[in-house]
Design a protein around this motif. Structure first.
Motif, PDB file in Angstrom:
ATOM      1  N   ASN A 185       0.851  -1.193   0.000  1.00  0.00           N
ATOM      2  CA  ASN A 185       0.000   0.000   0.000  1.00  0.00           C
ATOM      3  C   ASN A 185       0.888   1.245   0.000  1.00  0.00           C
ATOM      4  OD1 ASN A 185      -1.381   2.193   1.975  1.00  0.00           O
ATOM      5  ND2 ASN A 185      -2.944   1.201   0.719  1.00  0.00           N
ATOM      6  N   GLY A 186       0.498   2.244  -0.761  1.00  0.00           N
ATOM      7  CA  GLY A 186       1.296   3.460  -0.857  1.00  0.00           C
ATOM      8  C   GLY A 186       1.386   4.220   0.458  1.00  0.00           C
ATOM      9  N   HIS A 187       0.257   4.280   1.175  1.00  0.00           N
ATOM     10  CA  HIS A 187       0.259   4.986   2.464  1.00  0.00           C
ATOM     11  C   HIS A 187       1.164   4.281   3.472  1.00  0.00           C
ATOM     12  CE1 HIS A 187      -3.864   6.089   0.817  1.00  0.00           C
ATOM     13  NE2 HIS A 187      -3.222   7.247   0.905  1.00  0.00           N
ATOM     14  N   LEU A 188       1.057   2.951   3.512  1.00  0.00           N
ATOM     15  CA  LEU A 188       1.902   2.184   4.416  1.00  0.00           C
ATOM     16  C   LEU A 188       3.371   2.302   3.999  1.00  0.00           C
ATOM     17  CD1 LEU A 188       2.047   0.252   6.823  1.00  0.00           C
ATOM     18  CD2 LEU A 188       1.728  -1.651   5.222  1.00  0.00           C
ATOM     19  N   GLY A 200       7.506  12.570  -5.030  1.00  0.00           N
ATOM     20  CA  GLY A 200       6.605  13.658  -4.660  1.00  0.00           C
ATOM     21  C   GLY A 200       6.034  13.559  -3.265  1.00  0.00           C
ATOM     22  N   VAL A 201       6.428  12.551  -2.478  1.00  0.00           N
ATOM     23  CA  VAL A 201       5.919  12.466  -1.109  1.00  0.00           C
ATOM     24  C   VAL A 201       6.675  13.411  -0.194  1.00  0.00           C
ATOM     25  CG1 VAL A 201       5.131  10.090  -1.390  1.00  0.00           C
ATOM     26  CG2 VAL A 201       7.424  10.508  -0.524  1.00  0.00           C
ATOM     27  N   LEU A 202       7.859  13.849  -0.621  1.00  0.00           N
ATOM     28  CA  LEU A 202       8.565  14.978  -0.030  1.00  0.00           C
ATOM     29  C   LEU A 202       8.698  16.032  -1.130  1.00  0.00           C
ATOM     30  CD1 LEU A 202      11.416  13.186   2.004  1.00  0.00           C
ATOM     31  CD2 LEU A 202       9.308  14.196   2.915  1.00  0.00           C
ATOM     32  N   PRO A 203       8.873  17.302  -0.786  1.00  0.00           N
ATOM     33  CA  PRO A 203       8.951  18.344  -1.817  1.00  0.00           C
ATOM     34  C   PRO A 203       9.960  18.018  -2.913  1.00  0.00           C
ATOM     35  CG  PRO A 203       8.802  19.346   0.356  1.00  0.00           C
ATOM     36  CD  PRO A 203       8.927  17.865   0.578  1.00  0.00           C
ATOM     37  N   ARG A 204       9.459  17.896  -4.138  1.00  0.00           N
ATOM     38  CA  ARG A 204      10.260  17.365  -5.236  1.00  0.00           C
ATOM     39  C   ARG A 204      11.422  18.282  -5.612  1.00  0.00           C
ATOM     40  NH1 ARG A 204       6.453  16.315  -8.396  1.00  0.00           N
ATOM     41  NH2 ARG A 204       6.360  14.047  -8.236  1.00  0.00           N
ATOM     42  N   LYS A 205      11.209  19.585  -5.629  1.00  0.00           N
ATOM     43  CA  LYS A 205      12.253  20.504  -6.089  1.00  0.00           C
ATOM     44  C   LYS A 205      13.517  20.422  -5.244  1.00  0.00           C
ATOM     45  CE  LYS A 205       9.443  23.997  -8.439  1.00  0.00           C
ATOM     46  NZ  LYS A 205       9.085  25.441  -8.493  1.00  0.00           N
ATOM     47  N   THR A 243      -1.851  13.589   1.489  1.00  0.00           N
ATOM     48  CA  THR A 243      -2.826  12.797   0.737  1.00  0.00           C
ATOM     49  C   THR A 243      -4.261  13.324   0.891  1.00  0.00           C
ATOM     50  OG1 THR A 243      -3.108  11.247   2.579  1.00  0.00           O
ATOM     51  CG2 THR A 243      -1.429  10.720   0.946  1.00  0.00           C
ATOM     52  N   ARG A 244      -4.387  14.492   1.497  1.00  0.00           N
ATOM     53  CA  ARG A 244      -5.714  15.103   1.706  1.00  0.00           C
ATOM     54  C   ARG A 244      -6.638  14.148   2.454  1.00  0.00           C
ATOM     55  NH1 ARG A 244      -6.453  17.128  -4.566  1.00  0.00           N
ATOM     56  NH2 ARG A 244      -4.484  18.282  -4.701  1.00  0.00           N
ATOM     57  N   LEU A 245      -6.154  13.702   3.598  1.00  0.00           N
ATOM     58  CA  LEU A 245      -6.899  12.776   4.467  1.00  0.00           C
ATOM     59  C   LEU A 245      -7.176  11.448   3.732  1.00  0.00           C
ATOM     60  CD1 LEU A 245      -9.414  15.231   6.175  1.00  0.00           C
ATOM     61  CD2 LEU A 245      -7.206  14.434   7.025  1.00  0.00           C
ATOM     62  N   PHE A 246      -6.179  10.922   3.051  1.00  0.00           N
ATOM     63  CA  PHE A 246      -6.221   9.642   2.350  1.00  0.00           C
ATOM     64  C   PHE A 246      -7.150   9.653   1.130  1.00  0.00           C
ATOM     65  CE2 PHE A 246      -5.278   7.980   6.772  1.00  0.00           C
ATOM     66  CZ  PHE A 246      -3.920   7.861   6.541  1.00  0.00           C
ATOM     67  N   LYS A 247      -7.459  10.830   0.610  1.00  0.00           N
ATOM     68  CA  LYS A 247      -8.305  10.888  -0.578  1.00  0.00           C
ATOM     69  C   LYS A 247      -7.513  10.542  -1.839  1.00  0.00           C
ATOM     70  CE  LYS A 247     -11.532  14.291   1.320  1.00  0.00           C
ATOM     71  NZ  LYS A 247     -12.064  15.682   1.204  1.00  0.00           N
ATOM     72  N   VAL A 248      -6.214  10.698  -1.794  1.00  0.00           N
ATOM     73  CA  VAL A 248      -5.370  10.344  -2.931  1.00  0.00           C
ATOM     74  C   VAL A 248      -4.227   9.462  -2.432  1.00  0.00           C
ATOM     75  CG1 VAL A 248      -5.902  12.422  -4.230  1.00  0.00           C
ATOM     76  CG2 VAL A 248      -3.950  12.425  -2.675  1.00  0.00           C
ATOM     77  N   GLN A 249      -3.703   8.651  -3.343  1.00  0.00           N
ATOM     78  CA  GLN A 249      -2.555   7.807  -3.010  1.00  0.00           C
ATOM     79  C   GLN A 249      -1.265   8.624  -3.150  1.00  0.00           C
ATOM     80  OE1 GLN A 249      -1.781   4.539  -2.164  1.00  0.00           O
ATOM     81  NE2 GLN A 249      -3.912   4.022  -1.762  1.00  0.00           N
ATOM     82  N   PRO A 250      -0.268   8.353  -2.303  1.00  0.00           N
ATOM     83  CA  PRO A 250       1.029   9.002  -2.521  1.00  0.00           C
ATOM     84  C   PRO A 250       1.568   8.617  -3.891  1.00  0.00           C
ATOM     85  CG  PRO A 250       0.969   7.915  -0.375  1.00  0.00           C
ATOM     86  CD  PRO A 250      -0.249   7.482  -1.123  1.00  0.00           C
ATOM     87  N   LYS A 251       2.245   9.547  -4.544  1.00  0.00           N
ATOM     88  CA  LYS A 251       2.800   9.262  -5.864  1.00  0.00           C
ATOM     89  C   LYS A 251       3.907   8.232  -5.757  1.00  0.00           C
ATOM     90  CE  LYS A 251       1.739  13.878  -7.601  1.00  0.00           C
ATOM     91  NZ  LYS A 251       2.296  15.131  -8.160  1.00  0.00           N
ATOM     92  N   GLN A 252       4.045   7.413  -6.812  1.00  0.00           N
ATOM     93  CA  GLN A 252       5.065   6.368  -6.824  1.00  0.00           C
ATOM     94  C   GLN A 252       5.828   6.423  -8.133  1.00  0.00           C
ATOM     95  OE1 GLN A 252       3.285   2.561  -5.993  1.00  0.00           O
ATOM     96  NE2 GLN A 252       2.084   3.361  -4.311  1.00  0.00           N
ATOM     97  N   PHE A 253       7.085   6.036  -8.063  1.00  0.00           N
ATOM     98  CA  PHE A 253       7.952   6.070  -9.236  1.00  0.00           C
ATOM     99  C   PHE A 253       7.705   4.845 -10.112  1.00  0.00           C
ATOM    100  CE2 PHE A 253      12.276   5.465 -11.164  1.00  0.00           C
ATOM    101  CZ  PHE A 253      12.278   6.631 -11.893  1.00  0.00           C
TER     102      PHE A 253
END
Length: 455
Positions: A84-87, A312-317, A431-441
């Motif tokens: 799971n992305g959140h986990l 993108g789970v930490l600031p990408r720039k 994740t806006r209260l788990f409304k979206v999955q964290p981005k993955q490579f």
């Protein structure tokens, strides 16, 4: 839009193995010898043997996962893609506790060593020089950092070999047990299962580093073949060094009454073995161990931060940035250097206890990721071989890690839970209260890109 700069694939098999051994610090066996000998009633080499078997189970799981996900993100990436992305984010966040704090531990040990030799010089000078050296090497070139690390590891190996030779001569002349080859350091009437497992738990954390080689997956040309080999060989070589060194130390010094300070027996082992001159060289190898571990751990955590930033789970720039000339995650390397300065505010015991929480979290979920990917996703349970590889072995690794969890100090668990709570709050926001999955490579797309560039 310009093409994104990637990490430079410049590390071969032996460079990665030596980075792993540098992370593990072979000389640490002499520092902890007194503690483990007291815990196990003189069964230090057996404790290392038990720990080696246990760590190999988890090392095999790392090797299986890197074959399908050759990413620098290690446990974070594996959990995100298989469970799971959140986990996965939470596992990565917990792993940061291990990776971020180990450079601080090495800085603290370096400060202690230098302050003992030059008490009149401010410790800030030593820490500043240490951080600048390691940060500069990791920014400039991973290949240069690897070469410097290799020389430091070789010095430690040479000292272990010299100690073994000295021990053989002294045992032949009747010192210690008076026997060069004996089963007594492994098995005797004073060793009991419970105390042996307690000792194995202590020395298991000497193996931290076999997992860190996976953070360099994106800096080797063929990670699916190179990294699994590097993981197993790092674990085996590290285990062999620990077992050989502890065997001769246990044979030469079977009774702890020999030592005045059993919390750190390295100085006395060196002095009693071959005098003050050998002690100086032994200390030099110990310094090399601190530098090699600091260099490898500094590089490892900067790669984990890079993958989390790239996703993108930490600031990408900031976190996903790679310097276009040096091809290293420059901002992350600098950040780790700044964090290392914070070692001036903590004690060695406190920081060391916190590391174990992050390491055990990563180990646990790498074993579970093997089961989730191969057993449930790919349905690889149709033959006895598949059942052994993808069910029994990772379950065995997970079971042993559960045993290690029970030995963690209360401070380690409390601080780890606080750290996890902070990460969970950040995850809720990200994740806006788990409304979206964290981005993955996308690993497969990345590999295709690398192949196209090569063509």
């Amino acid at each position: 839009m310009g093409e994104q700069t990637t990490l430079k694939r410049s590390l071969g098999l032996w460079s990665i193995i030596l980075l792993g051994l540098g992370y593990m610090t072979p000389m640490v066996v002499f520092d902890t010898f007194g503690i483990v000998a007291g815990t196990t009633s003189g069964g230090v080499p057996l404790a290392y043997l038990v720990a080696l078997v246990a760590m190999l189970l988890t090392a095999l799981s790392y090797g299986k996962m890197v074959q399908v996900m050759p990413s620098a993100g290690t446990a974070y990436s594996y959990t995100s893609k298989t469970i799971n992305g959140h986990l996965g984010f939470m596992v990565g966040w917990a792993s940061l506790l291990d990776y971020l704090l180990l450079p601080m531990v090495n800085a603290l040990i370096f400060r202690i060593y230098m302050n003992s030799f030059f008490p009149e010089i401010s410790v800030w000078i030593w820490i500043t020089a240490y951080v600048i050296l390691l940060t500069g090497l990791n920014i400039w070139s991973v290949k240069l950092a690897s070469r410097f690390n290799s020389s430091l590891v070789f010095l430690q190996i040479i000292m272990v070999v010299f100690f073994a030779i000295i021990a053989v001569v002294k045992l032949h002349n009747g010192h210690g047990n008076g026997v060069i080859f004996s089963i007594e350091p492994f098995i005797h009437s004073g060793i009991h299962f419970q105390t042996l497992m307690m000792g194995a738990t202590v020395v298991c954390f000497s193996f931290l580093g076999f997992d860190a080689v996976t953070t360099f997956s994106e800096e080797t040309p063929n990670p699916k073949k190179t990294i699994p080999k590097a993981i197993i060989l790092t674990t085996l070589f590290g285990g062999a060094l620990f077992i050989v060194a502890s065997y001769f130390a246990q044979s030469l010094y079977p009774h702890l009454s020999t030592f005045k300070n059993t919390d750190d027996t390295l100085p006395e082992i060196a002095k009693y073995s071959a005098g003050v001159t050998f002690q100086v060289f032994f200390f030099a190898a110990a310094f090399a161990g601190v530098l090699s571990s600091g260099l490898a751990s500094h590089g490892s955590v900067s790669r984990l931060l890079y993958v989390m930033g790239r996703d993108g789970v930490l600031p990408r720039k900031a976190f996903g940035y790679v310097h276009p000339r040096f091809r290293t995650p420059m901002f992350n390397v600098i950040l780790v250097g700044l964090v290392t300065f914070a070692s001036m505010s903590f004690s060695l015991d406190l920081i060391s206890s916190f590391i174990n929480y992050g390491a055990l979290t990563a180990f646990s979920f790498v074993n579970l990721s093997v089961i989730a990917h191969y057993l449930f996703k790919e349905k690889r349970f149709k033959t006895p071989k598949e059942i052994i590889n993808y069910a029994i072995l990772p379950l065995g690794g997970f079971a042993f890690i559960v045993m290690l969890w029970t030995s963690l100090s209360h401070d380690s668990i409390y601080f780890g839970l606080i750290w996890s709570a902070i990460g969970f709050i950040y995850l809720l926001w990200q994740t806006r209260l788990f409304k979206v999955q964290p981005k993955q490579f996308d690993f497969e797309l990345a590999e295709d890109t690398v192949e196209l560039k090569a063509q």
